[in-house]
Scaffold this motif. Structure first.
Motif, PDB file in Angstrom:
ATOM      1  N   GLU A   1       0.967  -1.315  -0.164  1.00  0.00           N
ATOM      2  CA  GLU A   1      -0.064   0.000   0.099  1.00  0.00           C
ATOM      3  C   GLU A   1       0.982   1.221   0.027  1.00  0.00           C
ATOM      4  OE1 GLU A   1      -3.799   0.634   2.164  1.00  0.00           O
ATOM      5  OE2 GLU A   1      -3.406  -1.157   3.147  1.00  0.00           O
ATOM      6  N   CYS A   2       1.928   1.092   0.893  1.00  0.00           N
ATOM      7  CA  CYS A   2       2.937   2.226   0.926  1.00  0.00           C
ATOM      8  C   CYS A   2       3.414   2.722  -0.536  1.00  0.00           C
ATOM      9  CB  CYS A   2       4.038   2.337   1.889  1.00  0.00           C
ATOM     10  SG  CYS A   2       3.266   2.195   3.582  1.00  0.00           S
ATOM     11  N   LEU A   3       4.009   1.493  -1.266  1.00  0.00           N
ATOM     12  CA  LEU A   3       4.425   1.735  -2.537  1.00  0.00           C
ATOM     13  C   LEU A   3       3.374   2.561  -3.345  1.00  0.00           C
ATOM     14  CD1 LEU A   3       6.781   1.703  -4.845  1.00  0.00           C
ATOM     15  CD2 LEU A   3       5.749  -0.899  -5.029  1.00  0.00           C
ATOM     16  N   GLN A   4       2.324   2.016  -3.373  1.00  0.00           N
ATOM     17  CA  GLN A   4       1.133   2.430  -4.205  1.00  0.00           C
ATOM     18  C   GLN A   4       0.934   3.922  -4.056  1.00  0.00           C
ATOM     19  OE1 GLN A   4       0.090   1.092  -7.104  1.00  0.00           O
ATOM     20  NE2 GLN A   4       1.596  -0.644  -6.570  1.00  0.00           N
ATOM     21  N   SER A   5       0.867   4.392  -2.722  1.00  0.00           N
ATOM     22  CA  SER A   5       0.672   5.699  -2.499  1.00  0.00           C
ATOM     23  C   SER A   5       1.670   6.507  -2.774  1.00  0.00           C
ATOM     24  CB  SER A   5       0.552   5.821  -0.734  1.00  0.00           C
ATOM     25  OG  SER A   5       0.103   6.922  -0.466  1.00  0.00           O
ATOM     26  N   MET A   6       3.067   6.046  -2.746  1.00  0.00           N
ATOM     27  CA  MET A   6       4.108   6.838  -3.181  1.00  0.00           C
ATOM     28  C   MET A   6       4.100   7.124  -4.624  1.00  0.00           C
ATOM     29  SD  MET A   6       6.737   7.402  -0.790  1.00  0.00           S
ATOM     30  CE  MET A   6       8.344   7.427  -1.937  1.00  0.00           C
ATOM     31  N   LEU A   7       3.768   6.141  -5.426  1.00  0.00           N
ATOM     32  CA  LEU A   7       3.376   6.236  -6.836  1.00  0.00           C
ATOM     33  C   LEU A   7       2.290   7.280  -7.354  1.00  0.00           C
ATOM     34  CD1 LEU A   7       3.741   2.364  -8.016  1.00  0.00           C
ATOM     35  CD2 LEU A   7       5.411   4.243  -8.042  1.00  0.00           C
ATOM     36  N   ILE A   8       1.356   7.144  -6.639  1.00  0.00           N
ATOM     37  CA  ILE A   8       0.173   8.239  -6.922  1.00  0.00           C
ATOM     38  C   ILE A   8       0.545   9.482  -6.531  1.00  0.00           C
ATOM     39  CG2 ILE A   8      -1.997   8.964  -5.963  1.00  0.00           C
ATOM     40  CD1 ILE A   8      -2.925   6.224  -5.884  1.00  0.00           C
ATOM     41  N   ARG A   9       1.457   9.641  -5.424  1.00  0.00           N
ATOM     42  CA  ARG A   9       1.722  10.990  -5.030  1.00  0.00           C
ATOM     43  C   ARG A   9       2.682  11.475  -5.837  1.00  0.00           C
ATOM     44  NH1 ARG A   9       0.125  11.987   0.365  1.00  0.00           N
ATOM     45  NH2 ARG A   9      -1.055  10.307   1.078  1.00  0.00           N
ATOM     46  N   ASP A  10       3.480  10.772  -6.753  1.00  0.00           N
ATOM     47  CA  ASP A  10       4.501  11.210  -7.799  1.00  0.00           C
ATOM     48  C   ASP A  10       3.742  11.794  -8.755  1.00  0.00           C
ATOM     49  OD1 ASP A  10       6.286  11.526  -9.812  1.00  0.00           O
ATOM     50  OD2 ASP A  10       7.436   9.845  -9.162  1.00  0.00           O
ATOM     51  N   ASP A  11       2.773  10.801  -9.532  1.00  0.00           N
ATOM     52  CA  ASP A  11       1.972  11.454 -10.532  1.00  0.00           C
ATOM     53  C   ASP A  11       1.151  10.290 -10.861  1.00  0.00           C
ATOM     54  OD1 ASP A  11       1.102  12.074 -13.353  1.00  0.00           O
ATOM     55  OD2 ASP A  11       2.375  13.808 -12.810  1.00  0.00           O
ATOM     56  N   LEU A  12      -0.253  10.413 -11.416  1.00  0.00           N
ATOM     57  CA  LEU A  12      -1.189   9.565 -11.748  1.00  0.00           C
ATOM     58  C   LEU A  12      -0.869   8.819 -13.065  1.00  0.00           C
ATOM     59  CD1 LEU A  12      -4.691  11.550 -10.957  1.00  0.00           C
ATOM     60  CD2 LEU A  12      -3.305   9.626  -9.751  1.00  0.00           C
ATOM     61  N   ASP A  13       0.149   9.663 -13.815  1.00  0.00           N
ATOM     62  CA  ASP A  13       0.369   8.859 -15.084  1.00  0.00           C
ATOM     63  C   ASP A  13       1.659   8.516 -14.914  1.00  0.00           C
ATOM     64  OD1 ASP A  13       1.227   8.466 -17.656  1.00  0.00           O
ATOM     65  OD2 ASP A  13       0.803  10.286 -18.662  1.00  0.00           O
ATOM     66  N   PRO A  14       2.045   7.057 -15.077  1.00  0.00           N
ATOM     67  CA  PRO A  14       3.304   6.467 -14.904  1.00  0.00           C
ATOM     68  C   PRO A  14       4.302   7.119 -15.729  1.00  0.00           C
ATOM     69  CG  PRO A  14       1.696   4.913 -15.076  1.00  0.00           C
ATOM     70  CD  PRO A  14       0.878   6.019 -15.343  1.00  0.00           C
ATOM     71  N   ALA A  15       3.978   7.525 -16.945  1.00  0.00           N
ATOM     72  CA  ALA A  15       4.867   7.711 -17.890  1.00  0.00           C
ATOM     73  C   ALA A  15       5.404   9.375 -17.440  1.00  0.00           C
ATOM     74  CB  ALA A  15       4.273   8.234 -19.191  1.00  0.00           C
ATOM     75  N   LYS A  16       5.009   9.959 -16.489  1.00  0.00           N
ATOM     76  CA  LYS A  16       5.351  11.396 -16.237  1.00  0.00           C
ATOM     77  C   LYS A  16       5.974  11.208 -14.711  1.00  0.00           C
ATOM     78  CE  LYS A  16       1.464  13.775 -18.466  1.00  0.00           C
ATOM     79  NZ  LYS A  16       0.574  14.732 -18.279  1.00  0.00           N
ATOM     80  N   ARG A  17       6.356  10.041 -14.280  1.00  0.00           N
ATOM     81  CA  ARG A  17       6.770  10.075 -12.827  1.00  0.00           C
ATOM     82  C   ARG A  17       8.327  10.548 -12.869  1.00  0.00           C
ATOM     83  NH1 ARG A  17       3.268   4.883 -11.221  1.00  0.00           N
ATOM     84  NH2 ARG A  17       1.173   5.956 -10.917  1.00  0.00           N
ATOM     85  N   ASP A  18       8.765  11.231 -11.865  1.00  0.00           N
ATOM     86  CA  ASP A  18      10.158  11.516 -11.779  1.00  0.00           C
ATOM     87  C   ASP A  18      10.981  11.465 -10.561  1.00  0.00           C
ATOM     88  OD1 ASP A  18       8.789  13.618 -10.513  1.00  0.00           O
ATOM     89  OD2 ASP A  18       9.546  15.278 -11.900  1.00  0.00           O
ATOM     90  N   GLY A  19      10.009  10.714  -9.513  1.00  0.00           N
ATOM     91  CA  GLY A  19      10.555  10.455  -8.271  1.00  0.00           C
ATOM     92  C   GLY A  19      10.228  11.638  -7.315  1.00  0.00           C
ATOM     93  N   LEU A  20       9.589  12.685  -7.553  1.00  0.00           N
ATOM     94  CA  LEU A  20       9.225  13.756  -6.975  1.00  0.00           C
ATOM     95  C   LEU A  20       8.053  13.610  -6.627  1.00  0.00           C
ATOM     96  CD1 LEU A  20      11.249  17.072  -8.553  1.00  0.00           C
ATOM     97  CD2 LEU A  20      12.373  15.069  -6.973  1.00  0.00           C
ATOM     98  N   THR A  21       7.502  14.733  -5.467  1.00  0.00           N
ATOM     99  CA  THR A  21       6.119  14.778  -4.810  1.00  0.00           C
ATOM    100  C   THR A  21       5.466  15.936  -5.676  1.00  0.00           C
ATOM    101  OG1 THR A  21       6.783  13.843  -2.779  1.00  0.00           O
ATOM    102  CG2 THR A  21       4.679  14.959  -2.836  1.00  0.00           C
ATOM    103  N   SER A  22       4.269  15.446  -6.419  1.00  0.00           N
ATOM    104  CA  SER A  22       3.601  16.450  -6.904  1.00  0.00           C
ATOM    105  C   SER A  22       1.845  16.392  -6.474  1.00  0.00           C
ATOM    106  CB  SER A  22       3.542  16.322  -8.397  1.00  0.00           C
ATOM    107  OG  SER A  22       2.671  15.177  -8.928  1.00  0.00           O
ATOM    108  N   MET A  23       1.448  15.228  -6.094  1.00  0.00           N
ATOM    109  CA  MET A  23       0.241  15.311  -5.384  1.00  0.00           C
ATOM    110  C   MET A  23       0.212  15.167  -3.949  1.00  0.00           C
ATOM    111  SD  MET A  23      -1.565  14.481  -8.217  1.00  0.00           S
ATOM    112  CE  MET A  23      -3.213  13.391  -7.821  1.00  0.00           C
ATOM    113  N   VAL A  24      -0.320  16.183  -3.179  1.00  0.00           N
ATOM    114  CA  VAL A  24      -0.178  16.415  -1.698  1.00  0.00           C
ATOM    115  C   VAL A  24      -1.806  16.527  -1.360  1.00  0.00           C
ATOM    116  CG1 VAL A  24       1.795  17.496  -1.676  1.00  0.00           C
ATOM    117  CG2 VAL A  24      -0.241  18.829  -1.816  1.00  0.00           C
TER     118      VAL A  24
END
Length: 459
Positions: A199-222
């Motif tokens: 669950e924690c991993l999935q939460s981390m991924l969502i907080r990065d970006d909803l679109d997997p192609a746009k993920r950069d490891g940073l937090t954009s969803m708060v």
């Protein structure tokens, strides 16, 4: 409903006195062994003073309770603020706990998992897109005066104040679990919490970006109610979650921890996803390095120019987990490690992150509100990981920090938030978090002649 555990163990004061008398010699021997450990640690006298001072303050803030089912429940109070088991303190106390009483960490983590986790709704601060944010954890479990908070709620966070710490506390759970497991080898407990890890991993991924192609490891969803970091009284250099370099390096560390734990559990997909995210995060951070001025901005928004010491704070977690390859300059994250070393060398200058008046460390170039507990972590990182060993990291600067606790805050026990020019307390008095100093004497490589017994490791 809870009561102090000692009320279940003793019939009255006479029995307490009799037991204390019987146990006195053994207790005195344990104290002497611990004192020898500190004195033989190879640390200068200023660090020894700070470590001993902080340990007393930590222990004064702890209690052991018994819940309605008769189970022990650890409480760490947050000094003069009175919050119970503040999670962004627990993640700093862990260095002491895993060396002396790792069961305390396990107990607190169990409390957070069973009662103080929650599901938050998150929002992209730029696009305003929202989504269910899956799991996070509360800032605290209540206060001394008001007692424990309702399930899934803290006393500090609320929607009106826009001060949720969802990302910070999510990272703290992952990192605490990673260090606890790596130090104790308690794989059975890790397996029991494998679903929470996922669950924690999935939460981390969502907080990065909803679109997997746009993920950069940073937090954009708060959190849609507004979100900050543990540095709640600092300026935007450390206060904001989105685009925070401090949060980004800590996220990198969390992904490394998840990768190691998923590998242990035989979860190849989770391990691969975590590894890929760690690499993305390190590459994003490295790309933001200002090569001309040799620093990375505190906030990666293209505008902020603050220099911060906590950019390197997250390196402590893979080091404590024994993930040596992750910290090697020739490893997969080598460019980021080299960048952070150059950054710290740049900011450790008078008038930047060394106070122009006292010469003491200050967390941000744009604030004189400095936190000693966090300074100790970064001093350890500087010396043991980034190999910066000179008068800026050891010796004279420790004398300055010791003077803060003696002259700046003479009547408030060990204190954390201080004015970097003179050591006067801004807040966080009678505070427990100074046990980050345990990194110096319970974790740092010891001198060859050191043969003092190890401190007691409670079961």
């Amino acid at each position: 409903e809870v009561v102090f555990l000692y009320t279940k163990l003793f019939a009255g004061r006479d029995e307490v006195i009799d037991t204390a008398s019987f146990e006195f010699e053994a207790a005195k021997k344990r104290c002497a062994e611990l004192n020898d450990k500190l004195q033989n640690s190879g640390q200068n006298v200023y660090r020894q003073f700070l470590a001993g001072h902080a340990l007393h303050s930590y222990l004064a803030n702890t209690a052991l309770l018994s819940d309605a089912d008769g189970k022990a429940q650890v409480v760490e109070n947050e000094g003069n603020y009175g919050f119970i088991n503040t999670f962004d303190l627990t993640v700093d106390h862990i260095f002491l706990q895993v060396a002396m009483f790792p069961w305390v960490t396990r107990n607190i983590l169990n409390q957070f998992t069973s009662r103080y986790s929650y599901k938050s709704r998150v929002k992209d601060t730029l696009t305003k897109q929202t989504a269910d944010g899956l799991i996070s954890f509360t800032h605290d479990m209540g206060t001394i005066k008001l007692g424990f908070s309702p399930r899934g709620q803290s006393s500090y966070e609320n929607k009106k104040r826009k001060n949720f710490m969802s990302q910070e506390e999510l990272l703290n759970w992952i990192l605490c679990v990673g260090i606890y497991w790596s130090k104790t080898g308690d794989t059975a407990w890790l397996k029991a919490n494998s679903a929470v890890l996922e669950e924690c991993l999935q939460s981390m991924l969502i907080r990065d970006d909803l679109d997997p192609a746009k993920r950069d490891g940073l937090t954009s969803m708060v959190d849609e109610s507004g979100e900050i970091t543990t540095y709640d009284s600092l300026d935007p250099a450390l206060l904001d979650t989105t685009g925070s370099t401090y949060i980004a390096v800590k996220s990198w560390a969390a992904y490394l921890a998840l990768e190691a734990m998923f590998k242990q559990l035989g979860e190849a997909d989770g391990a691969a996803t975590s590894q890929a995210q760690a690499l993305r995060c390190s590459q994003t951070l490295t790309a933001h390095f200002n090569a001309r001025e040799k620093y990375i901005p505190a906030v990666l928004d293209g505008k902020n120019t603050s220099r911060i010491i906590p950019a390197v704070e997250g390196l402590i977690y893979p080091e404590q987990m024994g993930l040596e390859d992750a910290l090697s300059t020739s490893g997969p994250y080598g460019p980021m490690i080299q960048m952070l070393r150059a950054h710290l060398n740049t900011v450790l200058q008078k008038g930047v992150c060394l106070d122009a008046k006292s010469g003491g460390w200050k967390l941000s170039s744009t604030s004189t509100n400095t936190w000693q507990s966090k300074v100790y972590i970064s001093q350890y990182v500087a010396e043991q990981i980034l190999k910066i060993k000179d008068e800026r990291t050891n010796g004279p600067v420790d004398a300055v920090h010791a003077s803060f606790e003696v002259l700046g805050t003479p009547a408030t026990c060990w204190s954390d938030q201080l004015e970097s020019g003179n050591g006067a307390a801004w807040g966080s008095t009678h505070y427990p978090r100074g046990v980050t100093s345990s990194l110096w004497w319970l974790h740092a490589p010891q001198p060859a002649h050191e043969d003092a017994p190890s401190p007691n490791r409670s079961p």
